[in-house]
Design a protein around this motif. Structure first.
Motif, PDB file in Angstrom:
ATOM      1  N   SER A   1       0.848  -1.184   0.000  1.00 50.82           N
ATOM      2  CA  SER A   1       0.000   0.000   0.000  1.00 50.82           C
ATOM      3  C   SER A   1       0.887   1.239   0.000  1.00 50.82           C
ATOM      4  N   THR A   2       0.320   2.355  -0.449  1.00 51.08           N
ATOM      5  CA  THR A   2       1.104   3.569  -0.626  1.00 51.08           C
ATOM      6  C   THR A   2       1.779   4.004   0.671  1.00 51.08           C
ATOM      7  N   SER A   3       1.030   3.989   1.764  1.00 56.30           N
ATOM      8  CA  SER A   3       1.565   4.472   3.046  1.00 56.30           C
ATOM      9  C   SER A   3       2.371   3.429   3.789  1.00 56.30           C
TER      10      SER A   3
ATOM     11  N   ARG B   1       5.814   3.078   0.472  1.00 60.36           N
ATOM     12  CA  ARG B   1       6.597   4.140   1.110  1.00 60.36           C
ATOM     13  C   ARG B   1       7.887   3.591   1.723  1.00 60.36           C
TER      14      ARG B   1
ATOM     15  N   ASP C   1       4.375  13.357   0.691  1.00 57.71           N
ATOM     16  CA  ASP C   1       5.608  13.295   1.463  1.00 57.71           C
ATOM     17  C   ASP C   1       6.716  12.580   0.698  1.00 57.71           C
TER      18      ASP C   1
ATOM     19  N   PRO D   1      -4.381   8.555   3.749  1.00 62.83           N
ATOM     20  CA  PRO D   1      -2.987   8.083   3.801  1.00 62.83           C
ATOM     21  C   PRO D   1      -2.348   7.968   2.431  1.00 62.83           C
ATOM     22  N   HIS D   2      -3.140   7.661   1.413  1.00 68.19           N
ATOM     23  CA  HIS D   2      -2.609   7.571   0.048  1.00 68.19           C
ATOM     24  C   HIS D   2      -2.070   8.926  -0.411  1.00 68.19           C
ATOM     25  N   GLU D   3      -2.893   9.950  -0.311  1.00 69.46           N
ATOM     26  CA  GLU D   3      -2.494  11.271  -0.795  1.00 69.46           C
ATOM     27  C   GLU D   3      -1.379  11.867   0.064  1.00 69.46           C
ATOM     28  N   ALA D   4      -1.486  11.695   1.378  1.00 66.39           N
ATOM     29  CA  ALA D   4      -0.442  12.233   2.256  1.00 66.39           C
ATOM     30  C   ALA D   4       0.900  11.563   1.981  1.00 66.39           C
ATOM     31  N   SER D   5       0.886  10.276   1.712  1.00 70.67           N
ATOM     32  CA  SER D   5       2.134   9.563   1.452  1.00 70.67           C
ATOM     33  C   SER D   5       2.743   9.992   0.127  1.00 70.67           C
TER      34      SER D   5
ATOM     35  N   ASP E   1      -4.091   2.542  -1.544  1.00 64.03           N
ATOM     36  CA  ASP E   1      -4.079   2.428  -0.084  1.00 64.03           C
ATOM     37  C   ASP E   1      -5.495   2.173   0.406  1.00 64.03           C
TER      38      ASP E   1
END
Length: 208
Positions: free
Chosen positions: A146-148, A152, A186, A179-183, A174
């Protein structure tokens, strides 16, 4: 929320240039993330077609493709504290059975390596770094889930091992948009280049 910082004026978001020898790393696209019977199931399988197109571009241009999956020994003996924290991973004990199978849309070709891992990063406790170095790979194109989590963690370890990480935004997913967009935000700011599927396919299709 945009997944990509607007500028590098604040000291973040500098550019990493893709190298001349890429590989595609397909992270944990297992049935456990797409079967409604699984507690790990994602709300959408939209990343699978995009991931399939990235893989196809790599194969068409003889770019190496490597896959990862998660599996544990009996009782999760090799899962340490991770399987205590994420109890959904218990379904992958004793090899994981059907939930540990890679999805048919992105199934490995006969000559493609499948690395089995127990933790988030594809580099941790595996031969990935030495395998990439032996092939003189300088850039990893990351797709999967998953993205996060595993995406990541793998991107962070990639840059720490000296590989340029390119995360394909449409080909990762995700458990929720937050959490997808935040990851992605970042990752772009600090650890990787977040790129579109179109850009990834164009890069993989370059003459080498």
């Amino acid at each position: 929320m945009s997944p990509v910082p607007d500028s590098s004026d604040d000291g973040f978001g500098g550019a990493l240039l893709p190298g001349a020898r890429p590989a595609v790393l397909v992270i944990d696209l297992m049935r456990a993330y797409f079967d409604p019977a699984s507690p790990l199931c994602l709300p959408s399988a939209d990343c699978l077609p995009s991931a399939g197109r990235v893989i196809a571009a790599a194969r068409d241009h003889r770019v190496p493709v490597l896959h990862t999956r998660v599996a544990y020994g009996p009782g999760g003996v090799d899962g340490g504290l991770f399987v205590r924290k994420v109890t959904a991973l218990r379904q992958l004990f004793s090899g994981g059975g059907a939930m540990g199978e890679l999805m048919p849309q992105v199934s490995p070709a006969e000559n493609e390596l499948v690395l089995v891992k127990q933790y988030a990063s594809a580099f941790f406790g595996t031969s990935l770094a030495s395998t990439l170095r032996a092939e003189r790979i300088d850039t990893v194109v990351l797709i999967g889930v998953s993205t996060s989590g595993c995406v990541r963690a793998t991107a962070v370890d990639a840059i720490q091992h000296g590989f340029v990480p390119l995360v394909v935004s449409e080909a990762v997913a995700d458990r929720a948009p937050g959490p997808h967009e935040a990851s992605l935000y970042d990752l772009q700011a600090k650890y990787a280049e977040v790129i579109s599927e179109a850009r990834a396919v164009a890069y993989l299709s370059e003459e080498r």
